[in-house]
Scaffold this active site. Structure first.
Site, PDB file in Angstrom:
ATOM      1  N   LYS A   1      46.275  29.625  45.484  1.00 53.69           N
ATOM      2  CA  LYS A   1      46.760  28.822  44.502  1.00 53.69           C
ATOM      3  C   LYS A   1      48.900  29.455  44.104  1.00 53.69           C
ATOM      4  CE  LYS A   1      45.751  28.955  39.515  1.00 53.69           C
ATOM      5  NZ  LYS A   1      46.739  29.056  38.973  1.00 53.69           N
TER       6      LYS A   1
ATOM      7  N   ASN B   1      39.617  30.594  32.899  1.00 56.32           N
ATOM      8  CA  ASN B   1      39.692  32.125  33.149  1.00 56.32           C
ATOM      9  C   ASN B   1      39.695  32.527  31.357  1.00 56.32           C
ATOM     10  OD1 ASN B   1      41.968  34.141  34.639  1.00 56.32           O
ATOM     11  ND2 ASN B   1      40.185  35.253  33.465  1.00 56.32           N
ATOM     12  N   THR B   2      40.446  32.633  31.084  1.00 50.06           N
ATOM     13  CA  THR B   2      40.775  33.315  29.512  1.00 50.06           C
ATOM     14  C   THR B   2      39.374  32.669  28.923  1.00 50.06           C
ATOM     15  OG1 THR B   2      43.098  33.380  29.605  1.00 50.06           O
ATOM     16  CG2 THR B   2      42.305  33.850  27.675  1.00 50.06           C
TER      17      THR B   2
ATOM     18  N   GLY C   1      46.786  30.493  28.683  1.00 48.54           N
ATOM     19  CA  GLY C   1      45.456  31.259  27.289  1.00 48.54           C
ATOM     20  C   GLY C   1      45.721  30.244  26.673  1.00 48.54           C
TER      21      GLY C   1
END
Length: 256
Positions: free
Chosen positions: A96, A206-207, A157
């Site tokens: 990635k 993710n976050t 995020g």
């Protein structure tokens, strides 16, 4: 079924592995998400060698595919070095690719990204580029050899969701045969469902999971949202209208 570089997966949810309160909570979240692909960052600090070994053992025990990333790299050279280290450590050609251009917004550097992608593709890597939603950048990445694109929904995020649905919808229409993954900015499951309803092949979270009060429960919520969004897209939803359209026919209605 989701397919990246000839490999097929049942789940359309990719999960990041950073920022979780503990390894056990991470493991619970991965299991609850039903994800078969997780992203990992290469730890370069030698003092964390044992922790890195324990983390890698945990990931292997989960039986998921690993997508290493070049998080934190700001130049093509940094990204290339990290990619080569990741291939050696994790034993995969997947990478990635992140080349960050701005430290405040974490917006990708399109010029450095294309440069690094071209070199890595030539070296046999299978590149997943983290990019903005620019069509020309997408074209250049495909020309460089990328067979997957990962446009952002919003800054990493931020939890803002899809800042520019029009641009994402346009990208989907422009590249009907390229796997597209919304990467970054997703905050709640409804954002993920919206991305899938646009026809995207997958989302990376993710976050939003790692920082949730209950990461495992949130991971499950995202899994359901991704599935619902994909089903909605495949069901061919109606187009939005500016005016009302009666859902009850007048035929057979009594007029008094």
């Amino acid at each position: 079924m989701l397919e990246f570089y000839g490999k097929r997966f049942e789940s359309r949810l990719l999960l990041g592995t950073a920022q979780y309160p503990s390894p056990s909570i991470l493991a619970d979240a991965v299991r609850a998400s039903l994800s078969r692909i997780v992203t990992v960052s290469l730890r370069r600090e030698s003092g964390e060698a044992r922790a890195g070994q324990d983390f890698w053992a945990l990931i292997k025990a989960l039986g998921v595919a690993v997508l290493p990333n070049t998080a934190g790299c700001h130049t093509p050279r940094e990204a290339l070095t990290t990619a080569h280290m990741a291939r050696e450590v994790f034993g995969t050609n997947w990478i990635k690719l992140e080349v960050i251009g701005d430290t405040d917004t974490l917006q990708p550097d399109p010029f450095g990204l294309v440069e690094a992608a071209r070199i890595l593709c030539d070296e046999g890597f299978e590149v997943f580029p983290y990019m903005n939603d620019d069509l020309i950048v997408a074209e250049r990445l495909i020309e460089a050899g990328c067979k997957v694109l990962m446009p952002w929904g919003a800054p990493i995020g931020s939890g803002r969701g899809l800042n520019n649905p029009y641009a994402l919808k346009t990208m989907r229409a422009h590249f009907p045969d390229i796997p597209l993954v919304v990467d970054a900015g997703i905050g709640v499951p409804s954002h993920a469902a919206a991305a899938m309803e646009l026809g995207f092949d997958a989302v990376l979270i993710n976050t939003a999971v790692a920082k949730a009060g209950d990461p495992a429960a949130m991971a499950r919520a995202f899994a359901l949202a991704v599935e619902a969004g994909r089903l909605a897209y495949e069901a061919d939803p109606i187009e939005a209208r500016d005016m009302a359209s009666p859902s009850t026919p007048l035929l057979g209605k009594a007029f008094l």
